[in-house]
Every structure is written in structure tokens, then in C-alpha cells.
Write a protein that holds these residues in place. Structure first.
Motif, PDB file in Angstrom:
ATOM      1  N   LYS A  66       0.809  -1.218   0.000  1.00  0.00           N
ATOM      2  CA  LYS A  66       0.000   0.000   0.000  1.00  0.00           C
ATOM      3  C   LYS A  66       0.854   1.285   0.000  1.00  0.00           C
ATOM      4  O   LYS A  66       0.532   2.223  -0.742  1.00  0.00           O
ATOM      5  CB  LYS A  66      -0.970   0.013   1.181  1.00  0.00           C
ATOM      6  CG  LYS A  66      -1.919   1.211   1.138  1.00  0.00           C
ATOM      7  CD  LYS A  66      -3.114   0.963   1.987  1.00  0.00           C
ATOM      8  CE  LYS A  66      -4.073   2.118   2.036  1.00  0.00           C
ATOM      9  NZ  LYS A  66      -4.345   2.807   0.822  1.00  0.00           N
ATOM     10  N   PRO A  67       1.943   1.362   0.788  1.00  0.00           N
ATOM     11  CA  PRO A  67       2.753   2.591   0.733  1.00  0.00           C
ATOM     12  C   PRO A  67       3.302   2.883  -0.668  1.00  0.00           C
ATOM     13  O   PRO A  67       3.349   4.042  -1.091  1.00  0.00           O
ATOM     14  CB  PRO A  67       3.888   2.322   1.713  1.00  0.00           C
ATOM     15  CG  PRO A  67       3.369   1.282   2.644  1.00  0.00           C
ATOM     16  CD  PRO A  67       2.420   0.456   1.838  1.00  0.00           C
ATOM     17  N   VAL A  68       3.690   1.860  -1.376  1.00  0.00           N
ATOM     18  CA  VAL A  68       4.203   2.044  -2.742  1.00  0.00           C
ATOM     19  C   VAL A  68       3.077   2.551  -3.634  1.00  0.00           C
ATOM     20  O   VAL A  68       3.275   3.482  -4.424  1.00  0.00           O
ATOM     21  CB  VAL A  68       4.791   0.724  -3.293  1.00  0.00           C
ATOM     22  CG1 VAL A  68       5.214   0.882  -4.746  1.00  0.00           C
ATOM     23  CG2 VAL A  68       5.954   0.265  -2.448  1.00  0.00           C
ATOM     24  N   GLN A  74       0.351   9.674  -5.653  1.00  0.00           N
ATOM     25  CA  GLN A  74       0.631  11.073  -5.325  1.00  0.00           C
ATOM     26  C   GLN A  74       1.489  11.770  -6.373  1.00  0.00           C
ATOM     27  O   GLN A  74       1.574  12.991  -6.377  1.00  0.00           O
ATOM     28  CB  GLN A  74       1.305  11.170  -3.958  1.00  0.00           C
ATOM     29  CG  GLN A  74       0.339  10.840  -2.832  1.00  0.00           C
ATOM     30  CD  GLN A  74       0.999  10.906  -1.462  1.00  0.00           C
ATOM     31  OE1 GLN A  74       2.211  11.119  -1.364  1.00  0.00           O
ATOM     32  NE2 GLN A  74       0.211  10.720  -0.431  1.00  0.00           N
ATOM     33  N   ILE A  75       2.106  10.985  -7.227  1.00  0.00           N
ATOM     34  CA  ILE A  75       2.923  11.600  -8.293  1.00  0.00           C
ATOM     35  C   ILE A  75       1.987  12.179  -9.345  1.00  0.00           C
ATOM     36  O   ILE A  75       1.125  11.476  -9.882  1.00  0.00           O
ATOM     37  CB  ILE A  75       3.883  10.560  -8.919  1.00  0.00           C
ATOM     38  CG1 ILE A  75       4.835  10.018  -7.848  1.00  0.00           C
ATOM     39  CG2 ILE A  75       4.648  11.174 -10.083  1.00  0.00           C
ATOM     40  CD1 ILE A  75       5.707   8.872  -8.335  1.00  0.00           C
ATOM     41  N   LYS A  78       3.024  12.868 -15.329  1.00  0.00           N
ATOM     42  CA  LYS A  78       2.795  11.599 -16.022  1.00  0.00           C
ATOM     43  C   LYS A  78       4.095  10.840 -16.278  1.00  0.00           C
ATOM     44  O   LYS A  78       4.155   9.631 -16.069  1.00  0.00           O
ATOM     45  CB  LYS A  78       2.059  11.853 -17.335  1.00  0.00           C
ATOM     46  CG  LYS A  78       1.687  10.585 -18.055  1.00  0.00           C
ATOM     47  CD  LYS A  78       0.327  10.730 -18.679  1.00  0.00           C
ATOM     48  CE  LYS A  78      -0.063   9.485 -19.390  1.00  0.00           C
ATOM     49  NZ  LYS A  78      -1.007   8.684 -18.690  1.00  0.00           N
ATOM     50  N   SER A  79       5.128  11.521 -16.715  1.00  0.00           N
ATOM     51  CA  SER A  79       6.395  10.841 -17.020  1.00  0.00           C
ATOM     52  C   SER A  79       7.012  10.252 -15.741  1.00  0.00           C
ATOM     53  O   SER A  79       7.530   9.131 -15.756  1.00  0.00           O
ATOM     54  CB  SER A  79       7.372  11.790 -17.704  1.00  0.00           C
ATOM     55  OG  SER A  79       7.671  12.884 -16.870  1.00  0.00           O
ATOM     56  N   ARG A  80       6.967  11.016 -14.644  1.00  0.00           N
ATOM     57  CA  ARG A  80       7.501  10.504 -13.376  1.00  0.00           C
ATOM     58  C   ARG A  80       6.657   9.331 -12.871  1.00  0.00           C
ATOM     59  O   ARG A  80       7.186   8.360 -12.329  1.00  0.00           O
ATOM     60  CB  ARG A  80       7.518  11.600 -12.308  1.00  0.00           C
ATOM     61  CG  ARG A  80       8.624  12.584 -12.500  1.00  0.00           C
ATOM     62  CD  ARG A  80       8.668  13.537 -11.339  1.00  0.00           C
ATOM     63  NE  ARG A  80       9.658  14.569 -11.556  1.00  0.00           N
ATOM     64  CZ  ARG A  80       9.777  15.635 -10.805  1.00  0.00           C
ATOM     65  NH1 ARG A  80       8.947  15.843  -9.803  1.00  0.00           N
ATOM     66  NH2 ARG A  80      10.708  16.518 -11.054  1.00  0.00           N
ATOM     67  N   GLN A  81       5.355   9.448 -13.063  1.00  0.00           N
ATOM     68  CA  GLN A  81       4.463   8.384 -12.619  1.00  0.00           C
ATOM     69  C   GLN A  81       4.737   7.096 -13.416  1.00  0.00           C
ATOM     70  O   GLN A  81       4.801   6.011 -12.847  1.00  0.00           O
ATOM     71  CB  GLN A  81       3.009   8.821 -12.801  1.00  0.00           C
ATOM     72  CG  GLN A  81       2.018   7.952 -12.067  1.00  0.00           C
ATOM     73  CD  GLN A  81       0.598   8.434 -12.241  1.00  0.00           C
ATOM     74  OE1 GLN A  81       0.208   8.854 -13.334  1.00  0.00           O
ATOM     75  NE2 GLN A  81      -0.175   8.377 -11.163  1.00  0.00           N
ATOM     76  N   GLU A  82       4.950   7.216 -14.722  1.00  0.00           N
ATOM     77  CA  GLU A  82       5.254   6.051 -15.548  1.00  0.00           C
ATOM     78  C   GLU A  82       6.587   5.428 -15.161  1.00  0.00           C
ATOM     79  O   GLU A  82       6.713   4.202 -15.089  1.00  0.00           O
ATOM     80  CB  GLU A  82       5.252   6.433 -17.027  1.00  0.00           C
ATOM     81  CG  GLU A  82       3.869   6.707 -17.573  1.00  0.00           C
ATOM     82  CD  GLU A  82       3.883   7.267 -18.991  1.00  0.00           C
ATOM     83  OE1 GLU A  82       5.004   7.499 -19.542  1.00  0.00           O
ATOM     84  OE2 GLU A  82       2.794   7.479 -19.547  1.00  0.00           O
ATOM     85  N   LYS A  83       7.585   6.283 -14.895  1.00  0.00           N
ATOM     86  CA  LYS A  83       8.900   5.775 -14.483  1.00  0.00           C
ATOM     87  C   LYS A  83       8.793   5.057 -13.140  1.00  0.00           C
ATOM     88  O   LYS A  83       9.365   3.981 -12.946  1.00  0.00           O
ATOM     89  CB  LYS A  83       9.913   6.907 -14.398  1.00  0.00           C
ATOM     90  CG  LYS A  83      11.285   6.439 -13.940  1.00  0.00           C
ATOM     91  CD  LYS A  83      12.357   7.389 -14.318  1.00  0.00           C
ATOM     92  CE  LYS A  83      13.736   7.000 -13.859  1.00  0.00           C
ATOM     93  NZ  LYS A  83      14.021   5.632 -13.603  1.00  0.00           N
TER      94      LYS A  83
END
Length: 170
Positions: A66-68, A74-75, A78-83
Motif C-alpha cells: 500500500k505505501p508504494v 501522489q505523483i 505523467k512521465s515521473r508516474q510512468e517511471k
């Protein structure tokens, strides 16, 4: 050896108060029915035990990952979230699988692993007790079936050959 087995069979029959073939058949069906009833009760408990084990397993996975997942949600970029997703694909996939299972089986999503563990322990103890009873009943059934086979063999040996009589009469 056969004489000892027959003596044991006679002792068992006298201990159970069985004196005729009908009594033996009735005792055999009674004990067999009792074993079947015990097994039927065990099946329901075993299903619940398996369900609880899966719930506990998925709840642990859900809470561990769940923490992950929260960090992923929270990101905003979009690019950071995909990475982040690519870097943590295994944990996020495990969380998603656990989430799907828990939502399908717990409509209110109340995770109570301590209560599940206590219920699991109680059911497991009951199941072991019933298994011991079932084992005893099955041993009784096997013993009575063995006696029934002895009786059938004795009856066949004592019965005259009917096919031979018919041939002589013609």
C-alpha cells in the motif's frame, strides 16, 4: 493368522452386541453414515479455512504494498508516474491483485486479519478434532467390512453348489 483374525472379529462383534447378519449390516451402514456426516461437516470448515488463508494472504500483500501504491498515486507528473510504475511494477501489480481480490470478497473492505487468524486457528483445531473422529470411524468401517467379507466367504463355503445340483437333476 486367519484364526486370530476371526477371533478378533468375534470379539468385536460381541463387544458391539452384533449377533446376526442383519445386525452386522445395520452396524456397518450406521458407522459408515456417521463417517459420511463427519466428512460433510469437515468440507464446509475446510472451505472456510481456505478462504480465510487467502484473505489473510491478500490482506498482508495489500498492506505491505500500500505505501508504494500511495506514493505512486501522489505523483502528478505523467512521465515521473510512468517511471515510478516501471521501477515498482512488481509491488504495484501485487497490490492491484490483492485489491481486486479483497474488493470482490469484502464489499465493505474491512480488513480484520487478527479476527481472521483467530477464526482460522479455531477452525483448524476443530478440523483436527473431527479428523481424528473420522479416522476412528473409518477404521471401524474397515474392520466391519473385513468381518463382512469373512462372513460372505464362510457363507459361500457352506452353501452347496447349486449349479451342480441342477445339472444332476436334469
Amino acid at each position: 493368522d486367519e484364526l486370530k483374525a476371526i477371533a478378533q472379529a468375534v470379539n468385536l462383534l460381541s463387544a458391539k452386541g452384533i449377533s446376526d447378519l442383519d445386525g452386522l449390516d445395520a452396524a456397518l451402514s450406521s458407522v459408515s453414515k456417521s463417517a459420511d456426516e463427519i466428512r460433510a461437516g469437515m468440507v464446509q470448515k475446510e472451505k472456510r479455512i481456505k478462504q480465510l488463508e487467502k484473505l489473510i494472504e491478500h490482506a498482508q500483500t495489500y498492506q505491505k504494498c500500500k505505501p508504494v501504491h500511495d506514493e505512486y498515486r501522489q505523483i502528478r507528473w505523467k512521465s515521473r508516474q510512468e517511471k515510478f510504475y516501471e521501477d515498482n511494477r512488481a509491488d504495484l501489480a501485487m497490490w492491484e491483485a490483492a485489491n481486486r481480490y479483497l474488493r470482490a470478497n469484502l464489499p465493505d473492505m474491512k480488513l480484520t486479519p487478527k479476527a481472521w487468524r483467530s477464526e482460522l486457528a479455531k477452525l483448524t483445531a476443530e478440523d483436527k478434532g473431527e479428523y481424528a473422529k473420522l479416522k476412528e470411524r473409518r477404521a471401524e468401517v474397515a474392520e466391519l467390512q473385513k468381518i463382512r467379507r469373512y462372513v460372505d466367504a464362510a457363507l459361500k463355503a457352506d452353501a452347496p453348489q447349486q449349479t451342480g445340483k441342477q445339472e444332476y437333476e436334469r
